[in-house]
Motif scaffolding. Structure first.
Motif, PDB file in Angstrom:
ATOM      1  N   UNK A  63       0.813  -1.220   0.000  1.00  0.00           N
ATOM      2  CA  UNK A  63       0.000   0.000   0.000  1.00  0.00           C
ATOM      3  C   UNK A  63       0.845   1.269   0.000  1.00  0.00           C
ATOM      4  N   UNK A  64       2.073   1.183   0.527  1.00  0.00           N
ATOM      5  CA  UNK A  64       2.961   2.353   0.551  1.00  0.00           C
ATOM      6  C   UNK A  64       3.848   2.412  -0.683  1.00  0.00           C
ATOM      7  N   UNK A  65       3.569   1.522  -1.639  1.00  0.00           N
ATOM      8  CA  UNK A  65       4.362   1.447  -2.875  1.00  0.00           C
ATOM      9  C   UNK A  65       5.851   1.248  -2.578  1.00  0.00           C
ATOM     10  N   UNK A  66       6.116   0.374  -1.600  1.00  0.00           N
ATOM     11  CA  UNK A  66       7.488   0.000  -1.300  1.00  0.00           C
ATOM     12  C   UNK A  66       8.185   0.872  -0.281  1.00  0.00           C
ATOM     13  N   UNK A  67       7.490   1.866   0.273  1.00  0.00           N
ATOM     14  CA  UNK A  67       8.146   2.777   1.215  1.00  0.00           C
ATOM     15  C   UNK A  67       8.364   2.141   2.585  1.00  0.00           C
ATOM     16  N   UNK A  68       7.522   1.187   2.961  1.00  0.00           N
ATOM     17  CA  UNK A  68       7.672   0.522   4.259  1.00  0.00           C
ATOM     18  C   UNK A  68       8.920  -0.351   4.256  1.00  0.00           C
ATOM     19  N   UNK A  69       9.741  -0.201   5.268  1.00  0.00           N
ATOM     20  CA  UNK A  69      10.973  -0.990   5.392  1.00  0.00           C
ATOM     21  C   UNK A  69      10.651  -2.299   6.128  1.00  0.00           C
ATOM     22  N   UNK A  70      10.199  -3.284   5.371  1.00  0.00           N
ATOM     23  CA  UNK A  70       9.794  -4.551   5.983  1.00  0.00           C
ATOM     24  C   UNK A  70      10.912  -5.176   6.794  1.00  0.00           C
ATOM     25  N   UNK A  71      12.085  -5.283   6.204  1.00  0.00           N
ATOM     26  CA  UNK A  71      13.206  -5.934   6.884  1.00  0.00           C
ATOM     27  C   UNK A  71      13.635  -5.148   8.113  1.00  0.00           C
ATOM     28  N   UNK A  72      13.646  -3.825   8.016  1.00  0.00           N
ATOM     29  CA  UNK A  72      14.061  -2.995   9.143  1.00  0.00           C
ATOM     30  C   UNK A  72      13.129  -3.130  10.333  1.00  0.00           C
ATOM     31  N   UNK A  73      11.828  -3.110  10.068  1.00  0.00           N
ATOM     32  CA  UNK A  73      10.850  -3.257  11.156  1.00  0.00           C
ATOM     33  C   UNK A  73      10.968  -4.640  11.782  1.00  0.00           C
ATOM     34  N   UNK A  74      11.135  -5.643  10.937  1.00  0.00           N
ATOM     35  CA  UNK A  74      11.230  -7.021  11.429  1.00  0.00           C
ATOM     36  C   UNK A  74      12.490  -7.215  12.268  1.00  0.00           C
ATOM     37  N   UNK A  75      13.605  -6.643  11.821  1.00  0.00           N
ATOM     38  CA  UNK A  75      14.852  -6.752  12.600  1.00  0.00           C
ATOM     39  C   UNK A  75      14.707  -6.078  13.962  1.00  0.00           C
ATOM     40  N   UNK A  76      14.070  -4.916  13.980  1.00  0.00           N
ATOM     41  CA  UNK A  76      13.886  -4.197  15.248  1.00  0.00           C
ATOM     42  C   UNK A  76      13.009  -5.013  16.202  1.00  0.00           C
ATOM     43  N   UNK A  77      11.972  -5.629  15.662  1.00  0.00           N
ATOM     44  CA  UNK A  77      11.087  -6.470  16.480  1.00  0.00           C
ATOM     45  C   UNK A  77      11.860  -7.650  17.067  1.00  0.00           C
ATOM     46  N   UNK A  78      12.625  -8.328  16.225  1.00  0.00           N
ATOM     47  CA  UNK A  78      13.399  -9.486  16.678  1.00  0.00           C
ATOM     48  C   UNK A  78      14.468  -9.080  17.682  1.00  0.00           C
ATOM     49  N   UNK A  79      15.143  -7.959  17.400  1.00  0.00           N
ATOM     50  CA  UNK A  79      16.229  -7.529  18.286  1.00  0.00           C
ATOM     51  C   UNK A  79      15.719  -7.237  19.685  1.00  0.00           C
ATOM     52  N   UNK A  80      14.492  -6.714  19.786  1.00  0.00           N
ATOM     53  CA  UNK A  80      13.908  -6.399  21.090  1.00  0.00           C
ATOM     54  C   UNK A  80      13.618  -7.662  21.905  1.00  0.00           C
ATOM     55  N   UNK A  81      13.574  -8.802  21.232  1.00  0.00           N
ATOM     56  CA  UNK A  81      13.285 -10.069  21.920  1.00  0.00           C
ATOM     57  C   UNK A  81      14.551 -10.845  22.273  1.00  0.00           C
ATOM     58  N   UNK A  82      15.700 -10.387  21.774  1.00  0.00           N
ATOM     59  CA  UNK A  82      16.938 -11.134  21.943  1.00  0.00           C
ATOM     60  C   UNK A  82      17.920 -10.434  22.865  1.00  0.00           C
ATOM     61  N   UNK A  83      18.793 -11.214  23.459  1.00  0.00           N
ATOM     62  CA  UNK A  83      19.832 -10.673  24.334  1.00  0.00           C
ATOM     63  C   UNK A  83      21.156 -10.545  23.594  1.00  0.00           C
ATOM     64  N   UNK A  84      21.194 -10.959  22.336  1.00  0.00           N
ATOM     65  CA  UNK A  84      22.405 -10.853  21.521  1.00  0.00           C
ATOM     66  C   UNK A  84      22.079 -10.070  20.259  1.00  0.00           C
ATOM     67  N   UNK A  85      23.120  -9.598  19.579  1.00  0.00           N
ATOM     68  CA  UNK A  85      22.916  -8.873  18.333  1.00  0.00           C
ATOM     69  C   UNK A  85      22.382  -9.827  17.276  1.00  0.00           C
ATOM     70  N   UNK A  86      21.382  -9.371  16.559  1.00  0.00           N
ATOM     71  CA  UNK A  86      20.792 -10.196  15.500  1.00  0.00           C
ATOM     72  C   UNK A  86      21.747 -10.311  14.337  1.00  0.00           C
TER      73      UNK A  86
END
Length: 199
Positions: free
Chosen positions: A176-199
């Motif tokens: 819907x944003x014609x590619x403007x949403x950073x899918x990988x960036x949002x996903x990495x931030x979500x995962x990193x918040x759940x981990x105790x080590x660098x993703x």
């Protein structure tokens, strides 16, 4: 004679691949119900009966397209040899890969929504696929916990379901944003918040 058979076989495989590519594009554009086998055949430069030689029904073609996508992604993810944090990292990398192939993302988003109807030809396929995807994500979180890399309080079962839901929701936003949403960036931030080590 054997060389002719091999050439014929290679030509048939090439045409089958072209049909899958064109079908993937049209299913993504028009959805399963709106796509026409005759239009796909025309795009491939073959007759309608010629297309039916490779795929006897519209349902068989859609299933082949979806299975082809899963096969390609499965090989790329190589989930069999990655575990825990490395496997979770692969989910983020898959989101980055998907940002380079809009047609596939459109296909999956449109058809998976249509397939929530119990009478849809690939309803069962998506039921199985989601169960497999969520269990795979849960396994990755469970392994990350065993590695000592998962933050306290993160439940692998819940986190697995959340991860798959987030990936699919991001795909809709990205389209819907014609590619403007950073899918990988949002996903990495979500995962990193759940981990105790660098993703």
């Amino acid at each position: 004679m054997a060389a002719e058979v091999k050439r014929g076989y290679a030509k048939g495989r090439a045409k089958r691949g072209e049909i899958l590519d064109q079908a993937m594009a049209l299913f993504g554009e028009a959805g399963y119900r709106g796509a026409s086998l005759r239009v796909i055949a025309t795009r491939c430069g073959i007759s309608h009966p010629g297309l039916l030689h490779h795929f006897p029904t519209k349902e068989s073609l859609l299933l082949a397209v979806l299975e082809h996508r899963d096969e390609v992604d499965g090989e790329w993810l190589d989930l069999g040899s990655t575990t825990g944090v490395r496997r979770l990292r692969r989910f983020a990398e898959l989101a980055a890969l998907n940002a380079t192939r809009r047609g596939i993302v459109e296909l999956f988003t449109v058809v998976s929504a249509e397939a929530t109807a119990a009478d849809h030809p690939v309803h069962s396929y998506f039921v199985r696929r989601y169960a497999h995807s969520v269990s795979g994500a849960e396994l990755a979180y469970t392994q990350a916990r065993a590695e000592g890399a998962l933050r306290e309080g993160v439940d692998p079962a819940l986190a697995g379901a959340q991860l798959i839901a987030l990936m699919d929701g991001l795909q809709v936003q990205w389209l819907l944003s014609d590619g403007a949403t950073d899918m990988a960036g949002v996903l990495r931030a979500h995962l990193q918040a759940q981990l105790t080590v660098r993703l």
